[in-house]
Design an enzyme around this catalytic site. Sequence first.
Site, short mmCIF file in Angstrom:
data_model
loop_
_atom_site.label_atom_id
_atom_site.label_comp_id
_atom_site.label_asym_id
_atom_site.label_seq_id
_atom_site.Cartn_x
_atom_site.Cartn_y
_atom_site.Cartn_z
N GLU A 51 0.81 -1.21 0.00
CA GLU A 51 0.00 0.00 0.00
C GLU A 51 0.85 1.27 0.00
O GLU A 51 0.52 2.26 -0.66
CB GLU A 51 -0.92 0.01 1.22
N ASP A 87 3.00 52.21 8.49
CA ASP A 87 3.28 52.82 9.79
C ASP A 87 4.08 51.88 10.68
O ASP A 87 4.13 50.67 10.45
CB ASP A 87 1.97 53.18 10.50
N LYS A 106 5.22 56.57 12.67
CA LYS A 106 5.32 57.57 13.73
C LYS A 106 4.99 56.88 15.05
O LYS A 106 3.91 56.35 15.24
CB LYS A 106 4.35 58.73 13.49
N GLY A 135 -5.00 49.76 12.52
CA GLY A 135 -6.41 49.94 12.83
C GLY A 135 -7.20 50.34 11.61
O GLY A 135 -7.09 49.73 10.54
N ASP A 136 -8.01 51.38 11.73
CA ASP A 136 -8.79 51.91 10.61
C ASP A 136 -8.18 53.24 10.19
O ASP A 136 -7.87 54.09 11.04
CB ASP A 136 -10.24 52.12 11.06
N ALA A 154 -8.88 49.57 16.91
CA ALA A 154 -8.43 48.95 18.16
C ALA A 154 -9.53 48.86 19.20
O ALA A 154 -9.56 47.92 20.01
CB ALA A 154 -7.25 49.75 18.71
N MET A 212 -4.36 55.54 22.86
CA MET A 212 -3.06 56.12 23.22
C MET A 212 -3.13 56.89 24.53
O MET A 212 -2.62 58.00 24.66
CB MET A 212 -2.57 57.05 22.09
#
Length: 488
Positions: free
Chosen positions: A29, A259, A281, A313-314, A343, A394
């Site tokens: 097999e 970023d 940044k 994030g957005d 976030a 933040m």
Amino acid sequence: MPQANPKLNAFPVFMRVEGEAVAIIGGGEEALAKARLLAQSSAVLRIVSDAASPELLAFIAETGATHVADAYDVAHLADAVMVFAASGNEALDRRVAGDARRLGIPVNAVDRPELCDFFTPALVNRAPVAIAIGTEGAGPVLAQMLRSRIDRMLSPSLGPLAALAASFRGAAEKLLPKGNARRRFWSDFFGGAPARAVEAGQLSEAHDAAVGLLLSNTPESGHVALGNVALVGAGPGAEDLLTLRAHRLLMEADVIVHDALVPEAIVAMGRRDAERLPVGKRKGCHSKSQAEINALLVELGHAGRRVVRLKSGDPLVFGRAGEEMAALRDAGIAYEVVPGVTAAFAAAADFELPLTLRGVSSSMVFTTGHDLKGNSLPDWAKLAISGATVAVYMGRSVAAEVAGRLIEAGLSPDTAVAVVENASLANRRRFHGTLADLPSLEARADLSGPVMTIIGDAVAGANFERSEPLAAHRQESVARAAAVGVNQ
């Protein structure tokens, strides 16, 4: 703990086997399974067994494979480019593996990983396209399950489309300059009229569409490539929270401008040869000013590049997308916005926290702690007092000021608070407490990742089973301060 960037123990490659001999030693097999796998290639199969099973003999007769009906001898490996030890007999498999290695031939011993130079993958065949799936010891069941899923995802027309692409490769390299024009041709080839015609079974129409596409992209056609910029939300960090549209644009991008907070794992999801430009940044460390970033995007757009501006994030939530869109509009550069999971939503999911709760909170505020730097209380603070859920981005370094100003304005010190460091990631940390406990965040030197704070009565509905109480660290800070005072 899993590694942050796990390394492969085996590196996947494709070996050229057209017209080459591949030796399979065994008659049962295991040998039949390997023979069936290799029969999908154009290799010349040499099956060595003096006791082949009826099923294997039938396979040999059907496919025209060479059958050496003798007991194994090292001479049977002559001129082979690969060897499979598939006898089911450990001693014989070890002998075959040893002989192959002495001859410098890669060997695979079925179910004996310690004897293997390579491993055979589960294979999705859309010739001339092949997808090989390896699981590095996780087991054949997982590999076959993944194969089944991928097989369902890929159209049967992929093979004919790839064959058509191969027939145009030489012409594309001859007529189209290397770079944007050539990449744009192939992008439109696989995502446009040629692909749709192949999908419909219209191979002649697909060929004609490809010819037209090729001629329209040559320098002589006068076609001017127009650049575009996609402002893409990378989400909070977890790769599987990236949207399908974001991933598609990353795979089509000539340049990825990203970023600092975007993880390397997400940047790496882009096209392998895309240019990557970090412009991140971080607090107290700006590699480029916003004006320089705006100018860079305009420059890349004017150069006809397909650009992904990748933001954590957005892009429309504290991402300065407004300034970048204004610069692109003023310069006449086409752009689009692709939303990402911000976030606040990831942090709420980590806590199983309802951001709105019927009868408790019906509104929500996105803000940064730095909004409280002025003398007047911002409007969102008044909304917090009236019951809105507040998500503070933040805000670790100004946690005491946030808490103090809100309490001073009338928000109860007992208002529930949830804090997440590295929301959505495997190394996330969760904390809970009250508004009175929030100032303890400022002393947390151990929090090096981005911190998200959610404040409001709805927070009380979160799941705190996997989070740490902020009050514990607050009490430790008070005790240390008291001890310092006594010692002085």
